[in-house]
Design a protein around this motif. Structure first.
Motif, short mmCIF file in Angstrom:
data_model
loop_
_atom_site.label_atom_id
_atom_site.label_comp_id
_atom_site.label_asym_id
_atom_site.label_seq_id
_atom_site.Cartn_x
_atom_site.Cartn_y
_atom_site.Cartn_z
N ALA A 71 4.90 -9.00 -2.88
CA ALA A 71 4.55 -7.59 -3.03
C ALA A 71 3.43 -7.39 -4.04
CB ALA A 71 5.78 -6.81 -3.47
N LEU A 72 2.79 -6.22 -3.93
CA LEU A 72 1.67 -5.92 -4.79
C LEU A 72 2.08 -5.80 -6.24
CD1 LEU A 72 -0.25 -3.27 -2.72
CD2 LEU A 72 -0.83 -5.64 -3.09
N GLY A 73 3.35 -5.75 -6.53
CA GLY A 73 3.79 -5.62 -7.91
C GLY A 73 3.96 -4.17 -8.29
N LEU A 74 4.34 -3.96 -9.54
CA LEU A 74 4.62 -2.62 -10.02
C LEU A 74 3.55 -2.24 -11.02
CD1 LEU A 74 8.41 -3.20 -10.58
CD2 LEU A 74 7.37 -1.91 -8.74
N GLY A 75 2.39 -1.83 -10.54
CA GLY A 75 1.39 -1.51 -11.52
C GLY A 75 0.12 -0.99 -10.94
N ILE A 76 -0.89 -0.93 -11.78
CA ILE A 76 -2.11 -0.25 -11.46
C ILE A 76 -3.29 -1.06 -11.95
CG2 ILE A 76 -3.34 1.93 -11.74
CD1 ILE A 76 0.08 1.89 -12.94
N GLY A 77 -4.39 -0.91 -11.30
CA GLY A 77 -5.63 -1.41 -11.83
C GLY A 77 -6.74 -0.66 -11.15
N ALA A 78 -7.88 -0.55 -11.79
CA ALA A 78 -9.01 0.11 -11.18
C ALA A 78 -10.14 -0.88 -11.19
CB ALA A 78 -9.39 1.35 -11.94
N LEU A 79 -10.33 -1.58 -10.11
CA LEU A 79 -11.31 -2.64 -10.06
C LEU A 79 -12.16 -2.45 -8.81
CD1 LEU A 79 -8.65 -5.08 -11.13
CD2 LEU A 79 -10.75 -4.84 -12.41
N GLN A 96 10.55 2.16 -4.80
CA GLN A 96 9.27 1.94 -4.15
C GLN A 96 9.35 2.06 -2.62
OE1 GLN A 96 7.48 -1.50 -6.89
NE2 GLN A 96 6.00 -0.28 -5.78
N LEU A 97 10.55 2.05 -2.09
CA LEU A 97 10.71 2.23 -0.64
C LEU A 97 11.07 3.67 -0.29
CD1 LEU A 97 12.61 -1.03 0.42
CD2 LEU A 97 10.18 -0.48 0.67
N ARG A 98 10.84 4.56 -1.22
CA ARG A 98 11.21 5.96 -0.98
C ARG A 98 10.54 6.52 0.28
NH1 ARG A 98 9.71 10.95 -5.02
NH2 ARG A 98 7.72 10.78 -3.91
N ASP A 99 9.30 6.15 0.52
CA ASP A 99 8.56 6.67 1.67
C ASP A 99 8.67 5.77 2.90
OD1 ASP A 99 7.80 8.81 0.13
OD2 ASP A 99 5.84 7.97 -0.40
N PRO A 118 5.91 11.28 6.19
CA PRO A 118 4.64 11.99 6.02
C PRO A 118 4.25 12.03 4.54
CG PRO A 118 6.08 13.20 7.51
CD PRO A 118 6.90 12.09 6.92
N ASN A 119 2.95 11.98 4.29
CA ASN A 119 2.43 11.98 2.92
C ASN A 119 2.93 10.77 2.12
OD1 ASN A 119 1.11 14.54 3.33
ND2 ASN A 119 3.11 15.51 3.05
N ARG A 120 3.14 9.70 2.83
CA ARG A 120 3.64 8.48 2.18
C ARG A 120 2.67 8.00 1.10
NH1 ARG A 120 0.09 4.69 3.19
NH2 ARG A 120 -0.94 4.54 5.23
N ALA A 121 3.25 7.26 0.14
CA ALA A 121 2.41 6.61 -0.86
C ALA A 121 1.49 5.60 -0.18
CB ALA A 121 3.28 5.91 -1.90
N ARG A 122 0.30 5.53 -0.68
CA ARG A 122 -0.72 4.72 -0.05
C ARG A 122 -0.38 3.24 -0.01
NH1 ARG A 122 -4.12 6.43 -3.06
NH2 ARG A 122 -3.68 4.95 -4.73
N ASP A 123 0.30 2.73 -1.06
CA ASP A 123 0.52 1.29 -1.13
C ASP A 123 1.86 0.84 -0.58
OD1 ASP A 123 1.82 2.61 -3.16
OD2 ASP A 123 1.55 1.05 -4.65
N VAL A 124 2.67 1.77 -0.07
CA VAL A 124 3.99 1.39 0.43
C VAL A 124 3.91 0.40 1.59
CG1 VAL A 124 6.13 2.24 1.47
CG2 VAL A 124 5.11 3.47 -0.41
N PRO A 125 3.01 0.58 2.57
CA PRO A 125 2.94 -0.42 3.65
C PRO A 125 2.65 -1.83 3.13
CG PRO A 125 1.79 1.57 4.30
CD PRO A 125 2.10 1.72 2.85
N LEU A 126 1.81 -1.94 2.10
CA LEU A 126 1.52 -3.26 1.54
C LEU A 126 2.74 -3.82 0.82
CD1 LEU A 126 -2.04 -2.55 0.10
CD2 LEU A 126 -1.44 -3.45 2.33
N GLY A 170 -0.39 3.29 -6.88
CA GLY A 170 0.14 4.13 -5.82
C GLY A 170 1.59 4.42 -6.12
N ASP A 171 2.45 4.11 -5.15
CA ASP A 171 3.87 4.35 -5.34
C ASP A 171 4.42 3.54 -6.51
OD1 ASP A 171 6.08 5.84 -4.14
OD2 ASP A 171 6.99 3.88 -3.85
N SER A 172 3.72 2.48 -6.88
CA SER A 172 4.15 1.65 -8.00
C SER A 172 4.04 2.36 -9.34
CB SER A 172 3.31 0.37 -8.03
OG SER A 172 1.94 0.67 -7.96
#
Length: 622
Positions: A9-17, A172-175, A193-201, A512-514
């Protein structure tokens, strides 16, 4: 605390790269066409016919052993112990390394911010509304017992994790609505609907369990029965609380897939568990394990002078860390009445002398953290941009006015260890909050003494706490350290039964959802979540949704900067420090890529390999 390997999984976090240069191939089309991979914003570096990731060694030999102590953890895992082979639920202490025993639908690329490519799934197609993902399974996928891994197993796994998985997984599976398998080769995943962007990943990186295996077993029970997996390794020898070994499958069904070539090279991967970091260091010098990432600057500066270092048998390297480092600090439990007033929390920030601590205890090895988005361009700075103001204006009057000005930055001390000017500022903040000194003790407005207990699970941070506690004394605040074992510590932190404790927020490359497990009001009341401070702020909740809904990286960056401003204005933590380097040491019998993949940490053990010639030379040097 970084999380699982790139396969997961993408992990629980953020980055802007930046995604600049990552437009070699389009990602999943919105017209339902079958594609070989997917990413958040539609960029993939690798085309459908790629053979291998650029950052691995295609000629890496297989064989040998790799051993280490845990340096990352996720869900119910601990750095210091294990008692279960179920690492995806709340109960027990999951064994580090279990993530290597399971396959997932797709695997991450370590040199892209968030791209994933086919593993158990050959391809994916997405509906125009992006709410239905159809994964086509590889017919050759197999579990370790030779049974076929099918869409039925995937649907069972995802639905079970949503119902019975660790609370962080559930959040993280809310959506994620459901997974269905109309046949053995097709998985249909439906999102809200309006799911978090990163949930599919996130879904595509979750482990796949055998439905047949769990037909007569409870999924949500802690157990030492080794579960049936399908990944590159399976559990070998182990001793609870001491070590666990994983043996490479020589006939792993997925070994020759493009996402795996050049990786998972060691025949054996072993994790050693120590209750004390100093003892663990001595274990490394005695060659009880072979690889160590060093997180204690004092040890790195003063203790790597043992004979094997001097004669070259142990190598030291400093590797770049270009990923968002997240935020580390003392998180203050705002669920407690004594910490409700942000002025009390701010006073604690003024009492910590980072400059003295860094110079005296940490050998000037760190920079000061100011933001949970540290080491990324999502850190807010200066006055808000027009884009940030647009997001923040609806909350004017509901958030501190400073949100619309310069973001809060921890003060810089004179480095004396007890900066009188900063302590005077802390005193004024406490007095303004109604916390006055009476009979030599700082007292809350209700008359109770203001005391603080710092909760720890190991002694490494004791010197840092001691200097902090020393500065609280002149303020009339009695503080102490409570060190408990790792199992008790995890239980107390998961139940939010603490006053102040240290946490590192780990960030992935795309938020995202993370964001929710760390900052949302929902997570503040969810046992086992990472929202230790109890952040429950409607403005932050709304900004999380804005970040999730962002259509471009630029919009995402602005949303996270706005969120950063509100979080920092809340004074939820006493920021500590960070580094943009990995400090590693290892017995010289390994090879590794010249430069680690940008988003994959040091890449060990996944992308390293055993060097027989070096190992032979090492033996001769005994």
């Amino acid at each position: 605390m970084a999380l699982f390997s790139r396969r997961h999984a993408l992990g629980l976090g953020i980055g802007a790269l930046s995604a600049a240069g990552l437009r070699a191939a389009p990602a999943v089309a919105d017209n339902g066409a079958e594609m070989h991979g997917m990413s958040v914003f539609g960029d993939l570096k690798y085309p459908a016919d790629f053979k291998i990731f650029d950052y691995v060694n295609p000629k890496a030999p297989k064989g040998g052993a790799f051993s280490m102590i845990p340096s990352t953890r996720a869900y119910n895992q601990s750095f210091f112990t294990f008692s279960s082979f179920n690492a995806f639920i709340l109960k027990g202490e999951g064994a580090k390394g279990m993530e290597m025993t399971f396959d997932s639908l797709m695997a991450r690329a370590g040199d892209e911010p968030d791209a994933m490519y086919g593993l158990a799934a050959r391809s994916v197609s997405i509906s125009p509304d992006k709410l239905t993902y159809r994964f086509t399974m590889r017919p050759e996928a197999r579990f370790h017992d030779g049974s076929k891994l099918t869409a039925q197993d995937v649907a069972f796994s995802l639905n079970t994790l949503k119902e019975k998985g660790h609370p962080l997984i559930v959040v993280q599976l809310r959506d994620f609505v459901k997974a269905e398998a109309p046949d053995d080769g097709t998985v249909i995943v439906t999102f809200a609907p309006n799911r978090a962007r990163d949930v599919p990943l996130y879904v595509a990186g979750l482990p796949i369990f055998s439905k047949a295996y769990y037909a007569n077993r409870q999924f949500d029970e802690s157990t030492l029965e080794v579960p049936l997996g399908s990944g590159p390794y399976m559990v070998g020898k182990f001793e609870v609380n001491r070590y666990v070994e994983y043996n490479r499958l020589k006939d792993w069904w997925a070994a020759d897939l493009p996402v795996n070539r050049g990786s998972y090279n060691f025949d054996t991967v072993r994790y050693e568990f120590y209750r004390d970091r100093d003892v663990a260091f001595e274990g490394f010098t005695g060659k009880n394990y072979l690889f160590r990432e060093e997180f204690t600057s004092r040890v790195w500066a003063t203790r790597y002078d043992f004979p094997a270092i001097k004669d070259g048998r142990v190598k030291r390297e400093t590797l770049p860390d270009e990923t968002p480092s997240g935020g580390q600090g003392w998180f203050i439990n705002t669920r407690l009445d004594k910490f409700k007033d942000p002025r009390v929390r701010e006073a604690l920030i003024y009492a910590f002398d980072f400059e003295w601590t860094n110079k005296t205890i940490m050998y000037d090895a760190y920079a000061r953290s100011v933001s949970p988005f540290q080491n990324s361009d999502m850190v807010a700075g200066g006055l808000p941009s027009p884009e940030e103001l647009k997001l923040l204006e609806p909350f004017r009057g509901q958030v501190p006015d400073e949100v619309f000005g310069e973001p809060f930055v921890p003060p810089v001390s004179d480095g004396s260890g007890q900066d009188r000017a900063l302590l005077r500022k802390a005193t004024q903040l406490l007095n303004d909050a109604g916390c006055v000194v009476k009979d030599g003790k700082r007292r809350l407005p209700n008359g109770d003494p203001l005391t603080i207990e710092f909760l720890l699970d190991e002694p490494t941070f004791q010197p840092h706490h001691a200097s902090f506690i020393k500065n609280l004394k002149p303020l009339g605040i009695d503080a102490n350290i409570r060190q408990i074992d790792a199992v008790q510590y995890r239980a107390r932190v998961e139940a939010f039964d603490f006053e102040v404790t240290t946490q590192r927020i780990s960030m992935s490359a795309t938020p995202g959802d993370s964001l929710r497990p760390y900052f949302s009001s929902q997570a503040a009341t969810t046992k086992g979540s990472y929202n230790l401070a109890g952040v429950a702020n409607p403005a932050i909740d709304a900004l999380i949704e804005k970040a999730i809904a962002a259509e471009t990286r630029a919009d995402l960056t602005f949303a996270c900067r706005a969120l950063d401003r509100v979080f920092r204005a809340g004074r939820y933590w006493v920021p500590q420090w960070y580094s943009n380097k990995h400090r590693v040491a290892y017995w010289d019998q390994f090879g590794h890529p010249e430069k680690p993949a940008k988003y994959a940490g040091v890449g060990a053990p996944e992308n390293w390999w055993y060097d027989a010639a070096k190992a032979a030379k090492l033996e001769q040097a005994k």
